[in-house]
Design a protein around this motif. Structure first.
Motif, PDB file in Angstrom:
ATOM      1  N   LEU A 112       0.833  -1.204   0.000  1.00 17.69           N
ATOM      2  CA  LEU A 112       0.000   0.000   0.000  1.00 17.69           C
ATOM      3  C   LEU A 112       0.868   1.255   0.000  1.00 17.69           C
ATOM      4  O   LEU A 112       0.612   2.203  -0.746  1.00 17.69           O
ATOM      5  N   ARG A 113       1.897   1.245   0.819  1.00 13.65           N
ATOM      6  CA  ARG A 113       2.778   2.418   0.862  1.00 13.65           C
ATOM      7  C   ARG A 113       3.409   2.678  -0.494  1.00 13.65           C
ATOM      8  O   ARG A 113       3.454   3.822  -0.964  1.00 13.65           O
ATOM      9  N   ARG A 131      -9.109   4.886  -2.039  1.00 12.24           N
ATOM     10  CA  ARG A 131      -9.573   3.699  -1.316  1.00 12.24           C
ATOM     11  C   ARG A 131      -8.417   3.010  -0.609  1.00 12.24           C
ATOM     12  O   ARG A 131      -8.552   2.578   0.539  1.00 12.24           O
ATOM     13  N   MET A 132      -7.298   2.926  -1.318  1.00 14.13           N
ATOM     14  CA  MET A 132      -6.148   2.254  -0.716  1.00 14.13           C
ATOM     15  C   MET A 132      -5.644   3.047   0.486  1.00 14.13           C
ATOM     16  O   MET A 132      -5.212   2.468   1.480  1.00 14.13           O
TER      17      MET A 132
ATOM     18  N   PRO B   4      -5.709  -0.761 -14.898  1.00  9.96           N
ATOM     19  CA  PRO B   4      -4.638   0.217 -14.692  1.00  9.96           C
ATOM     20  C   PRO B   4      -3.600  -0.377 -13.750  1.00  9.96           C
ATOM     21  O   PRO B   4      -3.967  -1.126 -12.837  1.00  9.96           O
ATOM     22  N   PRO B   5      -2.325  -0.044 -13.952  1.00 10.25           N
ATOM     23  CA  PRO B   5      -1.240  -0.674 -13.178  1.00 10.25           C
ATOM     24  C   PRO B   5      -1.447  -0.635 -11.671  1.00 10.25           C
ATOM     25  O   PRO B   5      -1.279  -1.669 -11.000  1.00 10.25           O
ATOM     26  N   LEU B   6      -1.823   0.497 -11.125  1.00  4.47           N
ATOM     27  CA  LEU B   6      -1.997   0.592  -9.668  1.00  4.47           C
ATOM     28  C   LEU B   6      -3.043  -0.390  -9.175  1.00  4.47           C
ATOM     29  O   LEU B   6      -2.883  -1.035  -8.145  1.00  4.47           O
ATOM     30  N   VAL B   7      -4.127  -0.445  -9.925  1.00  3.35           N
ATOM     31  CA  VAL B   7      -5.221  -1.328  -9.550  1.00  3.35           C
ATOM     32  C   VAL B   7      -4.784  -2.784  -9.676  1.00  3.35           C
ATOM     33  O   VAL B   7      -5.030  -3.605  -8.793  1.00  3.35           O
ATOM     34  N   PHE B  35     -13.716  -3.167  -4.497  1.00  3.55           N
ATOM     35  CA  PHE B  35     -13.347  -2.232  -3.431  1.00  3.55           C
ATOM     36  C   PHE B  35     -12.741  -0.947  -4.006  1.00  3.55           C
ATOM     37  O   PHE B  35     -13.020   0.156  -3.532  1.00  3.55           O
ATOM     38  N   LEU B  36     -11.932  -1.111  -5.057  1.00  6.27           N
ATOM     39  CA  LEU B  36     -11.255   0.056  -5.638  1.00  6.27           C
ATOM     40  C   LEU B  36     -12.110   0.806  -6.642  1.00  6.27           C
ATOM     41  O   LEU B  36     -11.800   1.940  -7.006  1.00  6.27           O
ATOM     42  N   SER B  37     -13.182   0.166  -7.088  1.00  5.71           N
ATOM     43  CA  SER B  37     -13.927   0.747  -8.198  1.00  5.71           C
ATOM     44  C   SER B  37     -14.823   1.910  -7.760  1.00  5.71           C
ATOM     45  O   SER B  37     -15.499   1.841  -6.744  1.00  5.71           O
ATOM     46  N   LYS B  38     -14.793   2.944  -8.557  1.00 11.95           N
ATOM     47  CA  LYS B  38     -15.638   4.107  -8.267  1.00 11.95           C
ATOM     48  C   LYS B  38     -17.099   3.750  -8.496  1.00 11.95           C
ATOM     49  O   LYS B  38     -17.967   4.069  -7.682  1.00 11.95           O
ATOM     50  N   GLU B  39     -17.348   3.095  -9.607  1.00  7.39           N
ATOM     51  CA  GLU B  39     -18.711   2.718  -9.983  1.00  7.39           C
ATOM     52  C   GLU B  39     -18.955   1.246  -9.679  1.00  7.39           C
ATOM     53  O   GLU B  39     -18.021   0.451  -9.729  1.00  7.39           O
ATOM     54  N   PRO B  40     -20.200   0.880  -9.415  1.00  6.88           N
ATOM     55  CA  PRO B  40     -20.548  -0.538  -9.319  1.00  6.88           C
ATOM     56  C   PRO B  40     -20.229  -1.238 -10.642  1.00  6.88           C
ATOM     57  O   PRO B  40     -20.305  -0.619 -11.707  1.00  6.88           O
ATOM     58  N   LEU B  41     -19.888  -2.519 -10.572  1.00  5.65           N
ATOM     59  CA  LEU B  41     -19.546  -3.264 -11.778  1.00  5.65           C
ATOM     60  C   LEU B  41     -20.524  -4.410 -11.973  1.00  5.65           C
ATOM     61  O   LEU B  41     -21.029  -4.972 -11.001  1.00  5.65           O
ATOM     62  N   ASN B  42     -20.778  -4.748 -13.231  1.00  7.53           N
ATOM     63  CA  ASN B  42     -21.580  -5.952 -13.480  1.00  7.53           C
ATOM     64  C   ASN B  42     -20.639  -7.112 -13.774  1.00  7.53           C
ATOM     65  O   ASN B  42     -19.423  -6.938 -13.920  1.00  7.53           O
ATOM     66  N   ALA B  43     -21.229  -8.294 -13.835  1.00 10.31           N
ATOM     67  CA  ALA B  43     -20.408  -9.499 -13.960  1.00 10.31           C
ATOM     68  C   ALA B  43     -19.518  -9.445 -15.200  1.00 10.31           C
ATOM     69  O   ALA B  43     -18.344  -9.830 -15.162  1.00 10.31           O
ATOM     70  N   GLU B  44     -20.067  -8.939 -16.280  1.00  7.77           N
ATOM     71  CA  GLU B  44     -19.307  -8.895 -17.532  1.00  7.77           C
ATOM     72  C   GLU B  44     -18.095  -7.957 -17.412  1.00  7.77           C
ATOM     73  O   GLU B  44     -17.004  -8.252 -17.912  1.00  7.77           O
TER      74      GLU B  44
END
Lengths: 194, 194
Positions: A112-113, A131-132, B4-7, B35-44
């Motif tokens: 995380l850091r 979030r992180m 994205p790389p961080l994610v 947890f990291l996502s701004k928007e809700p995600l669907n299964a696809e």
DNA sequence: CACATATTTCAGAAATTTCTGAAATTTCAG
DNA sequence: CTGAAATTTCAGAAATTTCTGAAATATGTG
């Protein structure tokens, strides 16, 4: 499996529980057996009682030693290794928390850091980083709390836990007694010190 | 995997960590992603980003729902299911503790209570029972503490955790102020109430 | 240092868990 | 009610983990 019924029940349960803890069945069973045992046991004792292979026991004991969860002992005139759990159950809890922290929290905090140092390249990454950071701060708060209470001797720790949230009452009382009226917001927030 | 790389770093780490928690890699990754996502995600969405099969995602989401760790949402004019984690990270912690208690501690307590009712048939069983009673009392103390502080609102909980063992100081102060000198031993022990 | 005993290592077998694609089921718009 | 879209189920494939027996290594005694 060759155990008194009461012991067997517990050993089997612990073996199953192990799976939910990322620990394998045999390791769970060995630990349960040692925990209940009056005397330290050697590997062959464990083989007989659990009915698993000698090599399996050897690997299981190695794992438990890596976790600092068993103590190696020797009997005079007997060169086999004997194993036991600490007498003091609080010592077991402390070790368990310590080791889980080391294996699970610490690497996560490191990651995380690192990630929080990076420059976000998009709006999504920016949100992900926020979030992180929340997670990071949360872990810091929890591990800070633990580092702190972990230093208490067991008697005081038990006292604190028994009290539970009643502490809150005492805090309020303290506030009422000692805080200058008017300086209402003098609390620190979640992301402090350490 | 299309992130994205961080994610991606975080998602992969969480996938691995999952294994140490008795949760499988995909479930860990799905959770991290949500947890990291701004928007809700669907299964696809999840399928595309993690590069796993649709059915695997379906099962993973079902498991996360069984854990109460994700919320199901809908968008107007779209009948797909969207998933999100609670905004409030403390809510996540509370759910996690609650569910783990339900799955791990509660069944163990039930078993311990049962076994402690039995009459020990030997000296070994008697000792085993004593150990089990120690574990039982320990769990009772810890779950009692949790049940208690869990009721605090987050602000007060954070306050309490931030304080850590400094509470001890305040307790001592309270003792000095209010306990009748001479009645030295007025504490309760570990196996009380509930 | 040799020998018996104890322990560890490790390759592969066995068991378990995870994952997938295909089929079945559910859901809802028209 | 029909059919397209979404989701779930599930049998078996793939991957991983656990466990064993045999061999290798280590340890301590005489």
């Amino acid at each position: 499996m060759n155990l008194p019924p009461l012991v067997q029940t517990f050993v089997l349960h612990f073996g199953e529980m192990g799976s939910r803890w990322g620990i394998n069945r045999t390791v769970g069973q060995i630990y349960a057996l040692l925990f209940l045992s009056k005397e330290p046991l050697n590997a062959e004792d464990i083989v007989e009682r659990l009915g698993v292979s000698r090599s399996n026991v050897s690997m299981g004991l190695k794992e438990l030693q890596a976790w600092n969860l068993v103590r190696l002992q020797h009997k005079p005139g007997d060169r086999r290794d004997y194993f036991a759990t600490p007498e003091d159950i609080w010592q077991i809890v402390r070790t368990l928390v310590e080791e889980r922290k080391k294996r699970e929290i610490d690497p996560t905090m490191t990651l995380l850091r690192e990630v929080l140092m990076q420059e976000p390249a998009s709006v999504d990454e920016r949100h992900a980083q926020e979030r992180m950071r929340e997670m990071h701060d949360l872990f810091e708060l929890l591990t800070g709390w633990y580092a702190d209470v972990q230093r208490l001797d067991t008697e005081r720790l038990v006292q604190l836990l028994t009290l539970g949230s009643k502490v809150q009452k005492i805090l309020e009382m303290k506030d009422r007694l000692f805080v200058v009226p008017g300086s209402k917001k003098s609390r620190r927030d979640a992301t402090k010190d350490k």
